[in-house]
Design a protein around this motif. Structure first.
Motif, PDB file in Angstrom:
ATOM      1  N   UNK A   1       0.845  -1.183   0.000  1.00  0.00           N
ATOM      2  CA  UNK A   1       0.000   0.000   0.000  1.00  0.00           C
ATOM      3  C   UNK A   1       0.886   1.241   0.000  1.00  0.00           C
ATOM      4  N   UNK A   2       0.270   2.363  -0.361  1.00  0.00           N
ATOM      5  CA  UNK A   2       1.011   3.611  -0.433  1.00  0.00           C
ATOM      6  C   UNK A   2       0.040   4.763  -0.225  1.00  0.00           C
ATOM      7  N   UNK A   3       0.483   5.781   0.496  1.00  0.00           N
ATOM      8  CA  UNK A   3      -0.303   6.995   0.622  1.00  0.00           C
ATOM      9  C   UNK A   3       0.206   8.010  -0.386  1.00  0.00           C
ATOM     10  N   UNK A   4      -0.670   8.404  -1.304  1.00  0.00           N
ATOM     11  CA  UNK A   4      -0.307   9.331  -2.377  1.00  0.00           C
ATOM     12  C   UNK A   4      -0.545  10.757  -1.905  1.00  0.00           C
ATOM     13  N   UNK A   5       0.528  11.487  -1.728  1.00  0.00           N
ATOM     14  CA  UNK A   5       0.421  12.885  -1.324  1.00  0.00           C
ATOM     15  C   UNK A   5       0.022  13.746  -2.520  1.00  0.00           C
ATOM     16  N   UNK A   6      -0.870  14.697  -2.291  1.00  0.00           N
ATOM     17  CA  UNK A   6      -1.312  15.592  -3.348  1.00  0.00           C
ATOM     18  C   UNK A   6      -0.358  16.783  -3.392  1.00  0.00           C
ATOM     19  N   UNK A   7       0.349  16.975  -4.506  1.00  0.00           N
ATOM     20  CA  UNK A   7       1.326  18.079  -4.569  1.00  0.00           C
ATOM     21  C   UNK A   7       0.635  19.438  -4.445  1.00  0.00           C
ATOM     22  N   UNK A   8       1.360  20.393  -3.909  1.00  0.00           N
ATOM     23  CA  UNK A   8       0.840  21.752  -3.856  1.00  0.00           C
ATOM     24  C   UNK A   8       0.966  22.402  -5.235  1.00  0.00           C
ATOM     25  N   UNK A   9       0.001  23.260  -5.538  1.00  0.00           N
ATOM     26  CA  UNK A   9       0.109  24.109  -6.726  1.00  0.00           C
ATOM     27  C   UNK A   9      -0.622  25.410  -6.436  1.00  0.00           C
ATOM     28  N   UNK A  10      -0.899  26.211  -7.458  1.00  0.00           N
ATOM     29  CA  UNK A  10      -1.513  27.518  -7.243  1.00  0.00           C
ATOM     30  C   UNK A  10      -2.921  27.410  -6.656  1.00  0.00           C
ATOM     31  N   UNK A  11      -3.621  26.302  -6.973  1.00  0.00           N
ATOM     32  CA  UNK A  11      -4.977  26.130  -6.443  1.00  0.00           C
ATOM     33  C   UNK A  11      -4.989  25.322  -5.152  1.00  0.00           C
ATOM     34  N   UNK A  12      -3.957  24.512  -4.940  1.00  0.00           N
ATOM     35  CA  UNK A  12      -3.878  23.667  -3.756  1.00  0.00           C
ATOM     36  C   UNK A  12      -2.729  24.182  -2.880  1.00  0.00           C
ATOM     37  N   UNK A  13      -2.999  25.284  -2.179  1.00  0.00           N
ATOM     38  CA  UNK A  13      -1.955  25.907  -1.387  1.00  0.00           C
ATOM     39  C   UNK A  13      -1.810  25.270  -0.011  1.00  0.00           C
ATOM     40  N   UNK A  14      -2.889  24.639   0.462  1.00  0.00           N
ATOM     41  CA  UNK A  14      -2.834  23.925   1.726  1.00  0.00           C
ATOM     42  C   UNK A  14      -2.842  22.429   1.458  1.00  0.00           C
ATOM     43  N   UNK A  15      -2.238  21.675   2.351  1.00  0.00           N
ATOM     44  CA  UNK A  15      -2.242  20.224   2.205  1.00  0.00           C
ATOM     45  C   UNK A  15      -3.656  19.683   2.391  1.00  0.00           C
ATOM     46  N   UNK A  16      -3.977  18.671   1.627  1.00  0.00           N
ATOM     47  CA  UNK A  16      -5.269  18.017   1.757  1.00  0.00           C
ATOM     48  C   UNK A  16      -5.054  16.541   2.080  1.00  0.00           C
ATOM     49  N   UNK A  17      -6.117  15.793   2.118  1.00  0.00           N
ATOM     50  CA  UNK A  17      -6.014  14.374   2.464  1.00  0.00           C
ATOM     51  C   UNK A  17      -5.327  13.580   1.351  1.00  0.00           C
ATOM     52  N   UNK A  18      -4.536  12.610   1.765  1.00  0.00           N
ATOM     53  CA  UNK A  18      -3.871  11.736   0.806  1.00  0.00           C
ATOM     54  C   UNK A  18      -4.893  10.814   0.137  1.00  0.00           C
ATOM     55  N   UNK A  19      -4.453  10.165  -0.935  1.00  0.00           N
ATOM     56  CA  UNK A  19      -5.205   9.051  -1.528  1.00  0.00           C
ATOM     57  C   UNK A  19      -4.529   7.767  -1.073  1.00  0.00           C
ATOM     58  N   UNK A  20      -5.306   6.842  -0.537  1.00  0.00           N
ATOM     59  CA  UNK A  20      -4.755   5.562  -0.094  1.00  0.00           C
ATOM     60  C   UNK A  20      -4.829   4.559  -1.244  1.00  0.00           C
ATOM     61  N   UNK A  21      -3.678   4.033  -1.619  1.00  0.00           N
ATOM     62  CA  UNK A  21      -3.602   2.992  -2.644  1.00  0.00           C
ATOM     63  C   UNK A  21      -3.305   1.665  -1.960  1.00  0.00           C
ATOM     64  N   UNK A  22      -4.162   0.668  -2.232  1.00  0.00           N
ATOM     65  CA  UNK A  22      -4.027  -0.647  -1.616  1.00  0.00           C
ATOM     66  C   UNK A  22      -4.042  -1.697  -2.723  1.00  0.00           C
ATOM     67  N   UNK A  23      -2.998  -2.498  -2.816  1.00  0.00           N
ATOM     68  CA  UNK A  23      -2.892  -3.542  -3.837  1.00  0.00           C
ATOM     69  C   UNK A  23      -2.977  -4.902  -3.158  1.00  0.00           C
ATOM     70  N   UNK A  24      -3.862  -5.737  -3.668  1.00  0.00           N
ATOM     71  CA  UNK A  24      -4.040  -7.053  -3.055  1.00  0.00           C
ATOM     72  C   UNK A  24      -4.448  -8.069  -4.116  1.00  0.00           C
ATOM     73  N   UNK A  25      -4.443  -9.333  -3.740  1.00  0.00           N
ATOM     74  CA  UNK A  25      -4.992 -10.374  -4.600  1.00  0.00           C
ATOM     75  C   UNK A  25      -6.147 -11.043  -3.878  1.00  0.00           C
ATOM     76  N   UNK A  26      -7.119 -11.516  -4.655  1.00  0.00           N
ATOM     77  CA  UNK A  26      -8.250 -12.244  -4.102  1.00  0.00           C
ATOM     78  C   UNK A  26      -7.834 -13.698  -3.850  1.00  0.00           C
TER      79      UNK A  26
END
Length: 242
Positions: free
Chosen positions: A43-68
């Motif tokens: 798994x990995x937490x994807x940080x959202x980079x800052x830019x002109x519209x995203x000046x404050x940090x927001x919530x990460x996206x959680x990526x989870x890889x698994x097999x059934x």
């Protein structure tokens, strides 16, 4: 940890994935899973980079890889996109920026595995027809489409005025399941198949306000503790293994 150690979950052999995000209010993305039902890969937490519209940090996206249990590899993305605070026009660029970040990771998976099984879910704070989802992610509500890679399962609920969130006397579908067409097509080589989805709206999750409106039973009304569960209703997705 408190949740999986409480009744009736404590005998379910659950594990959690959690990390503190940079959201100023301390709101995080987390996941509960059963290691005897799914095989954890990474798994990995994807940080959202800052830019002109995203000046404050927001919530990460959680990526989870698994097999059934039948060895299908699944890529799961759990989201909580920036809110509509300040109005849709002012806040939309932030959600578009997060969608672009998510699209980059989805495309990188498709590049190495064109028929990959992707599940994208969470509170998007946008509707299925908003630009961030319909254009940037390019997720469609048309189950017969051959031009898209992603299907928004909640599109029909949105069209039929059903939803998970009540605002301005209307239900809206901010919480969604978006999946790759490889999961829903009968020609898929996957052993994982889509069964159904639903908005979970039991009576105990709802309340009636002094205007006679039925809405989600909130934990807080403003700063006052109300004792409810959430201002959003949960959504459920049911898969079957061939």
């Amino acid at each position: 940890e408190d949740l999986i150690n409480s009744n009736p979950l404590k005998n379910g052999n659950y594990k959690i994935i959690h990390s503190n995000s940079e959201d100023p209010r301390g709101i995080d993305i987390a996941l509960i899973y059963r290691p005897n039902e799914v095989n954890y890969l990474n798994h990995n937490y994807i940080r959202i980079p800052k830019n002109d519209t995203m000046k404050l940090r927001t919530r990460d996206i959680l990526y989870f890889k698994y097999t059934t249990i039948r060895n299908d590899t699944v890529h799961l993305f759990v989201n909580h996109w920036p809110s509509r605070l300040g109005g849709e026009a002012n806040s939309e660029p932030k959600r578009i920026w997060v969608a672009q970040t998510l699209k980059f990771y989805c495309d990188s998976i498709y590049k190495s595995s064109p028929n990959a099984a992707l599940i994208i879910t969470g509170d998007f704070n946008d509707y299925p027809t908003n630009k961030s989802i319909s254009e940037v992610l390019n997720a469609t509500g048309n189950k017969k489409s051959r031009k898209h890679k992603l299907l928004n399962l909640m599109y029909s609920e949105y069209v039929n005025k059903k939803g998970t969130y009540y605002f301005n006397k209307e239900w809206g579908c901010l919480d969604q399941f978006i999946v790759s067409f490889s999961i829903v097509r009968k020609t898929s080589i996957l052993k994982l198949t889509y069964k159904q989805h639903q908005i979970f709206s039991k009576d105990w999750l709802l309340q009636t306000n002094n205007k006679g409106e039925t809405l989600p039973f909130k934990t807080f009304n403003g700063k006052n503790y109300a004792g409810g569960y959430s201002d959003h209703l949960p959504i459920l997705l049911d898969f079957r293994i061939k």
